[in-house]
Write a protein that holds these residues in place. Structure first.
Motif, PDB file in Angstrom:
ATOM      1  N   GLN A   1      21.492   1.625  18.906  1.00 36.22           N
ATOM      2  CA  GLN A   1      20.655   0.781  19.752  1.00 36.22           C
ATOM      3  C   GLN A   1      20.870  -0.715  19.494  1.00 36.22           C
ATOM      4  OE1 GLN A   1      16.753   2.107  18.683  1.00 36.22           O
ATOM      5  NE2 GLN A   1      17.143   4.220  19.320  1.00 36.22           N
TER       6      GLN A   1
ATOM      7  N   GLY B   1      17.623  -8.537  23.604  1.00 36.49           N
ATOM      8  CA  GLY B   1      18.739  -9.302  24.150  1.00 36.49           C
ATOM      9  C   GLY B   1      20.042  -9.147  23.401  1.00 36.49           C
ATOM     10  N   LEU B   2      20.052  -8.370  22.336  1.00 34.39           N
ATOM     11  CA  LEU B   2      21.272  -8.161  21.552  1.00 34.39           C
ATOM     12  C   LEU B   2      21.895  -6.839  21.975  1.00 34.39           C
ATOM     13  CD1 LEU B   2      22.643  -9.830  19.300  1.00 34.39           C
ATOM     14  CD2 LEU B   2      21.502  -8.356  17.644  1.00 34.39           C
ATOM     15  N   ALA B   3      23.037  -6.911  22.648  1.00 31.76           N
ATOM     16  CA  ALA B   3      23.665  -5.708  23.188  1.00 31.76           C
ATOM     17  C   ALA B   3      24.231  -4.843  22.064  1.00 31.76           C
ATOM     18  CB  ALA B   3      24.781  -6.098  24.154  1.00 31.76           C
ATOM     19  N   PRO B   4      24.118  -3.517  22.173  1.00 29.14           N
ATOM     20  CA  PRO B   4      24.713  -2.632  21.168  1.00 29.14           C
ATOM     21  C   PRO B   4      26.214  -2.849  21.063  1.00 29.14           C
ATOM     22  CG  PRO B   4      23.170  -1.428  22.545  1.00 29.14           C
ATOM     23  CD  PRO B   4      23.354  -2.769  23.195  1.00 29.14           C
ATOM     24  N   ARG B   5      26.696  -2.944  19.856  1.00 27.77           N
ATOM     25  CA  ARG B   5      28.119  -3.133  19.621  1.00 27.77           C
ATOM     26  C   ARG B   5      28.417  -2.916  18.139  1.00 27.77           C
ATOM     27  NH1 ARG B   5      30.032  -7.395  21.839  1.00 27.77           N
ATOM     28  NH2 ARG B   5      28.182  -8.176  22.927  1.00 27.77           N
TER      29      ARG B   5
ATOM     30  N   THR C   1      26.994 -11.245  18.473  1.00 26.12           N
ATOM     31  CA  THR C   1      27.065 -11.314  19.931  1.00 26.12           C
ATOM     32  C   THR C   1      28.489 -11.183  20.457  1.00 26.12           C
ATOM     33  OG1 THR C   1      27.128 -13.745  19.795  1.00 26.12           O
ATOM     34  CG2 THR C   1      24.978 -12.710  20.124  1.00 26.12           C
TER      35      THR C   1
ATOM     36  N   ARG D   1      18.786  -4.645  15.266  1.00 27.12           N
ATOM     37  CA  ARG D   1      18.317  -4.373  16.625  1.00 27.12           C
ATOM     38  C   ARG D   1      17.374  -5.505  17.026  1.00 27.12           C
ATOM     39  NH1 ARG D   1      14.592   0.765  17.879  1.00 27.12           N
ATOM     40  NH2 ARG D   1      12.954  -0.737  17.355  1.00 27.12           N
TER      41      ARG D   1
END
Length: 413
Positions: free
Chosen positions: A29, A267-271, A307, A264
């Motif tokens: 997530q 606004g922080l995309a899973p990566r 990011t 988590r």
């Protein structure tokens, strides 16, 4: 903070045993940092670095008897408190306590002592206290630092986790802190040794237990965490014979300093963040992520890596315990390990030797010299930032507790 958790003990970092279903789901997530390195392979120094952003050479929290976090330190809790956050610390580690100066900036700092023969009673109490506090300050910005002990020794989880991975078939006393400390005195262990394998089974069972705790924590606070940054990490790892040693603290090998770091946040995309970061920089990153000023706080933000940006190639330096420690400098696919008292250095090319097994100091003299220079400059810079002043000292009752918990002959953990 899950104490003594090596990164490769988690499924999300490639471990074959199903030790961490809840943590693995959480990792999917958010951002999983592929290579997070602790500044020390023992709790005192690494936790002081996490809370101040400073390396061990600067904060000087190096051992039990005399070194504590000075009052002059600026902690993450102090910075957040000044920004209007309610702050809470719940610690289950007997080294992360108010007499050591770790309470600076916390509105409330509570230490949960553990009984070495009944360690599993503590996390449940911590969860209850965390939920009670979190809901009591609803409407404020909140910062909670929770430092659990498992999977640290004693490797002694309660049922049904005690039956996992064959741990039930092992001798319970082998997982007690005294047994682990005694085994640490040998330097010829192998991961294939039956005793080491039994220890690993008990350690993995303890991880499954604390994974379940983490799942319960997320479920209890589910309605409260929508706009909350949640970070899971460890202070250091644990060896199981990979370099002839077990436990942690006396070396700076990957199994002792490569730790999980999962973030988590809204606004922080899973990566997966592939570049290396230092856990000492977590505080500055959180300030950056929260839109607060990080300048003047120790450490350097790695929000860019979270990011999708590339790392800046800064060296990562780790320290072992003791009066004459080992130092490891890792950068750009190389690792230098140097003893503080001798002229002996070891060199490894981690880009092709991730486990740091093939020593190359004679074959790569130019690389060796360059990294020795880099390490000397890094340590000199750290000493130039050394904190001044004094703080509280470990009192007799705290010292006695450390003895009773099995740290009789240990200078630091």
């Amino acid at each position: 903070m899950l104490d003594t958790l090596r990164a490769d003990a988690l499924g999300c970092y490639g471990y074959a045993r199903d030790t961490s279903p809840a943590i693995d789901a959480f990792a999917s997530q958010g951002v999983r940092v592929e290579r997070a390195l602790s500044p020390a392979s023992y709790t005192l120094a690494s936790t002081a670095s996490l809370l101040t952003g400073l390396g061990p050479a600067a904060h000087r929290v190096l051992g039990l008897s005399t070194n504590v976090l000075p009052d002059s330190a600026l902690t993450l809790a102090e910075r957040l408190s000044a920004a209007g956050f309610a702050t809470l610390a719940l610690s289950c580690n007997p080294h992360v306590v108010a007499p050591g100066g770790f309470d600076q900036g916390f509105d409330q700092f509570r230490f949960h002592v553990r009984d070495r023969f009944d360690a599993h009673t503590v996390p449940e109490a911590v969860l209850s206290e965390l939920v009670e506090w979190w809901t009591s300050v609803e409407g404020q910005r909140r910062f909670a630092y929770v430092h659990l002990l498992p999977p640290h020794s004693p490797y002694d989880p309660p049922a049904p986790f005690a039956e996992a991975f064959g741990a039930a078939a092992t001798e319970r006393s082998e997982g007690f802190t005294e047994s682990v400390v005694s085994a640490k005195e040998r330097a010829d262990w192998s991961p294939d040794d039956p005793f080491v394998q039994r220890m690993r089974s008990r350690y993995d069972a303890g991880l499954a237990y604390v994974d379940d705790w983490f799942d319960c924590m997320l479920a209890e606070l589910e309605q409260e965490l929508g706009d909350t940054v949640v970070v899971l990490l460890s202070d250091h790892g644990e060896g199981f014979g990979e370099h002839g040693q077990v436990s942690h603290g006396s070396n700076v090998w990957p199994e002792s300093v490569h730790v999980p770091l999962l973030v988590r946040a809204p606004g922080l995309a899973p990566r997966v963040a592939a570049s290396s970061v230092g856990t000492a920089d977590t505080g500055a990153t959180l300030l950056d992520l929260l839109g607060l000023e990080s300048q003047g706080f120790g450490g350097a933000s790695f929000l860019n890596q979270l990011t999708g940006g590339a790392g800046d190639g800064r060296p990562m330096v780790s320290r072992s315990e003791g009066q004459f420690p080992l130092w490891a400098l890792r950068r750009k696919g190389w690792t230098l390990v140097r003893h503080d008292r001798s002229d002996r250095s070891l060199l490894f090319r981690t880009s092709v030797d991730e486990g740091e097994r093939r020593e190359l100091s004679l074959a790569e003299p130019a690389q060796l010299s360059a990294m020795e220079t880099d390490l000397a400059e890094f340590l000199e810079q750290g000493r130039g930032r050394q904190l001044q002043g004094t703080g509280p000292r470990n009192h007799d009752a705290h010292s006695q507790m450390l003895i009773e918990l099995g740290y009789v002959e240990e200078e630091s953990r």
